[in-house]
Scaffold this motif. Structure first.
Motif, mmCIF file in Angstrom:
data_model
loop_
_atom_site.group_PDB
_atom_site.id
_atom_site.type_symbol
_atom_site.label_atom_id
_atom_site.label_comp_id
_atom_site.label_asym_id
_atom_site.label_seq_id
_atom_site.Cartn_x
_atom_site.Cartn_y
_atom_site.Cartn_z
ATOM 1 N N ALA A 20 38.694 -10.924 42.252
ATOM 2 C CA ALA A 20 37.593 -10.086 41.727
ATOM 3 C C ALA A 20 37.980 -8.801 40.958
ATOM 4 N N PHE A 21 39.150 -8.306 41.471
ATOM 5 C CA PHE A 21 39.534 -7.153 40.766
ATOM 6 C C PHE A 21 40.318 -7.679 39.478
ATOM 7 N N ASN A 22 41.016 -8.483 39.539
ATOM 8 C CA ASN A 22 41.779 -9.082 38.366
ATOM 9 C C ASN A 22 40.808 -9.350 37.310
ATOM 10 N N ARG A 23 39.617 -10.111 37.497
ATOM 11 C CA ARG A 23 38.658 -10.416 36.625
ATOM 12 C C ARG A 23 38.030 -9.212 35.950
ATOM 13 N N ARG A 24 37.880 -8.174 36.727
ATOM 14 C CA ARG A 24 37.182 -7.000 36.527
ATOM 15 C C ARG A 24 37.908 -6.373 35.566
ATOM 16 N N VAL A 25 39.259 -6.215 35.742
ATOM 17 C CA VAL A 25 40.159 -5.504 34.934
ATOM 18 C C VAL A 25 40.401 -6.004 33.548
ATOM 19 N N THR A 26 40.410 -7.623 33.721
ATOM 20 C CA THR A 26 40.618 -8.488 32.390
ATOM 21 C C THR A 26 39.283 -8.148 31.363
ATOM 22 N N ASP A 27 38.106 -7.965 32.124
ATOM 23 C CA ASP A 27 37.118 -7.806 31.285
ATOM 24 C C ASP A 27 36.553 -6.372 31.083
ATOM 25 N N ASP A 28 37.447 -5.481 31.423
ATOM 26 C CA ASP A 28 37.141 -3.852 31.385
ATOM 27 C C ASP A 28 37.652 -3.293 29.848
ATOM 28 N N PRO A 29 36.643 -3.369 29.091
ATOM 29 C CA PRO A 29 37.193 -2.520 27.608
ATOM 30 C C PRO A 29 37.844 -1.264 27.814
ATOM 31 N N ARG A 30 37.689 -0.378 28.996
ATOM 32 C CA ARG A 30 38.467 0.568 28.908
ATOM 33 C C ARG A 30 40.047 0.626 28.842
ATOM 34 N N VAL A 31 40.578 -0.559 29.334
ATOM 35 C CA VAL A 31 42.009 -0.686 29.605
ATOM 36 C C VAL A 31 42.602 -1.744 28.756
ATOM 37 N N GLU A 32 43.862 -1.827 28.838
ATOM 38 C CA GLU A 32 44.628 -3.034 28.455
ATOM 39 C C GLU A 32 45.833 -3.109 29.656
ATOM 40 N N GLN A 33 46.334 -4.332 29.837
ATOM 41 C CA GLN A 33 46.941 -4.558 31.275
ATOM 42 C C GLN A 33 48.001 -5.532 30.877
ATOM 43 N N VAL A 34 48.861 -5.683 31.745
ATOM 44 C CA VAL A 34 49.902 -6.810 31.873
ATOM 45 C C VAL A 34 50.114 -7.290 33.332
ATOM 46 N N LEU A 35 49.922 -8.303 33.776
ATOM 47 C CA LEU A 35 50.215 -8.725 35.043
ATOM 48 C C LEU A 35 51.592 -9.206 35.167
ATOM 49 N N VAL A 36 52.617 -8.590 35.740
ATOM 50 C CA VAL A 36 54.294 -8.881 35.843
ATOM 51 C C VAL A 36 54.468 -9.508 37.220
ATOM 52 N N PRO A 37 54.992 -10.832 36.927
ATOM 53 C CA PRO A 37 55.052 -11.658 38.280
ATOM 54 C C PRO A 37 56.242 -11.091 39.293
ATOM 55 N N LEU A 38 56.193 -9.912 39.535
ATOM 56 C CA LEU A 38 57.135 -9.109 40.396
ATOM 57 C C LEU A 38 56.911 -9.194 41.681
ATOM 58 N N ARG A 39 57.382 -9.661 42.479
ATOM 59 C CA ARG A 39 57.251 -10.004 44.055
ATOM 60 C C ARG A 39 55.751 -10.291 44.190
ATOM 61 N N ASP A 40 54.909 -9.795 44.774
ATOM 62 C CA ASP A 40 53.523 -10.515 44.988
ATOM 63 C C ASP A 40 52.472 -9.999 43.810
ATOM 64 N N GLY A 41 53.312 -9.761 42.646
ATOM 65 C CA GLY A 41 52.448 -9.339 41.336
ATOM 66 C C GLY A 41 52.030 -8.009 41.224
ATOM 67 N N LEU A 42 52.572 -7.222 40.135
ATOM 68 C CA LEU A 42 52.170 -6.045 39.700
ATOM 69 C C LEU A 42 51.420 -5.830 38.447
ATOM 70 N N THR A 43 50.328 -5.392 38.620
ATOM 71 C CA THR A 43 49.589 -5.172 37.182
ATOM 72 C C THR A 43 49.747 -3.694 36.684
ATOM 73 N N LEU A 44 50.335 -3.476 35.453
ATOM 74 C CA LEU A 44 50.308 -2.337 34.764
ATOM 75 C C LEU A 44 49.184 -2.127 33.824
ATOM 76 N N ILE A 45 48.612 -0.901 34.024
ATOM 77 C CA ILE A 45 47.269 -0.772 33.106
ATOM 78 C C ILE A 45 47.263 0.647 32.635
ATOM 79 N N ARG A 46 47.090 0.543 31.300
ATOM 80 C CA ARG A 46 46.558 1.828 30.543
ATOM 81 C C ARG A 46 45.402 1.747 29.869
ATOM 82 N N ARG A 47 45.045 2.938 29.338
ATOM 83 C CA ARG A 47 43.839 3.040 28.680
ATOM 84 C C ARG A 47 43.873 2.202 27.259
ATOM 85 N N SER A 48 42.972 1.561 26.862
ATOM 86 C CA SER A 48 43.040 0.860 25.503
ATOM 87 C C SER A 48 43.145 2.109 24.554
ATOM 88 N N ALA A 49 43.839 1.653 23.437
ATOM 89 C CA ALA A 49 44.067 2.553 22.329
ATOM 90 C C ALA A 49 42.866 3.094 21.623
#
Ligand SMILES: C[S@@+](CC[C@H](N)C(=O)[O-])C[C@H]1O[C@@H](n2cnc3c(N)ncnc32)[C@H](O)[C@@H]1O
Length: 258
Positions: A229-258
């Motif tokens: 649910a969190f991943n879906r919410r972030v993916t649909d959140d216009p406030r941010v852009e993100q990348v899910l890095v497959p490091l260990r159990d997954g690490l998502t880097l998030i920043r405000r959209s330009a």
């Protein structure tokens, strides 16, 4: 926790779970195991050791902290597998150095591995505020911080992270690392984004966003559902852009959209 040694770490990441499954299949197939199956097992099983070997070593303080965490007997909700470890610690420290972060917020500290790894990369006047619910594990971490020069850059806040974040509203951090209760992730991100906790250009790193592969395979669990649910919410959140890095159990880097 007590001082008695505990069991070996169990696999808790997609890669190590895959390696264990493939190893079981190879074992079951015996001498006649298909060469491709053996190769698949070796590919999966060899990845983490290869990453470890080719990542700069951890400081002696972090090696000691990890050893003490592994040899403690954990009970209740805490377990040694919570520790992020060498490669993820180095990755987070790299982010701190690369972004020139001076102020870091950690949500979910456990024995303090990621906190100390990031604090080691901060400048002398930098500060890391670490939120932890459990007073005993916070005491464990404080003991390790006291044994390291970088430990004096860490301030520990014991209590529910939601309360600590409320108190911190308006205090900006350059980097925020979220690694606590998975059901709380969406609320933490909202408070960070809407509560003035993220400095301009700041980055939020969220751990366990692959959650052992549960969002796309296997049994339904509370943590798997919370991360899906969190991943879906972030993916649909216009406030941010993100990348899910497959490091260990997954690490998502998030920043405000330009
Ligand atoms: C996965 S561990 C953190 C691992 C740590 N970041 C590391 O790299 O070693 C999660 C931690 O979050 C803490 N935690 C769980 N719920 C919390 C809450 N509501 N507020 C603060 N900490 C919480 C747990 O007690 C646990 O120590």
């Amino acid at each position: 926790m007590t001082g008695a040694p505990t069991r070996p770490a169990r696999p808790v990441t997609p890669t190590t779970i895959l390696a264990e499954l493939l190893d079981d299949l190879v074992t079951r197939a015996g001498a006649g195991a298909d060469a491709d199956l053996v190769r698949a097992r070796d590919l999966a099983a060899g990845l983490d050791p290869y990453l470890d070997e080719h990542t700069s070593p951890a400081s002696s303080a972090l090696v000691e902290l990890e050893a003490r965490t592994r040899s403690a007997a954990w009970t209740g909700a805490l377990e040694q597998e919570m520790l992020s470890g060498h490669v993820e610690g180095r990755f987070l420290a790299f982010l701190v150095a690369m972004t020139g972060a001076r102020r870091v917020l950690e949500v979910g500290m456990f024995t303090g591995y990621s906190a100390l790894a990031m604090a080691e990369a901060l400048p002398d006047d930098g500060e890391l505020v670490a939120c932890e619910l459990d007073a005993d594990v916070a005491a464990f971490a404080r003991d390790r911080f006291a044994a390291s020069p970088a430990g004096r850059r860490i301030r520990v806040e014991v209590g529910p992270a939601a309360d600590t974040l409320e108190r911190l509203r308006g205090t900006a951090f350059d980097l925020v690392f979220v690694d606590a209760d998975k059901a709380g992730y969406a609320g933490y991100l909202d408070t960070v984004l809407d509560g003035g906790l993220l400095a301009p250009g700041g980055v939020v790193c969220v751990d366990n966003t692959l959650m052992q592969g549960l969002p796309w395979t296997g049994d339904r669990t509370a943590n798997g559902d919370a991360i899906a649910a969190f991943n879906r919410r972030v993916t649909d959140d216009p406030r941010v852009e993100q990348v899910l890095v497959p490091l260990r159990d997954g690490l998502t880097l998030i920043r405000r959209s330009a």
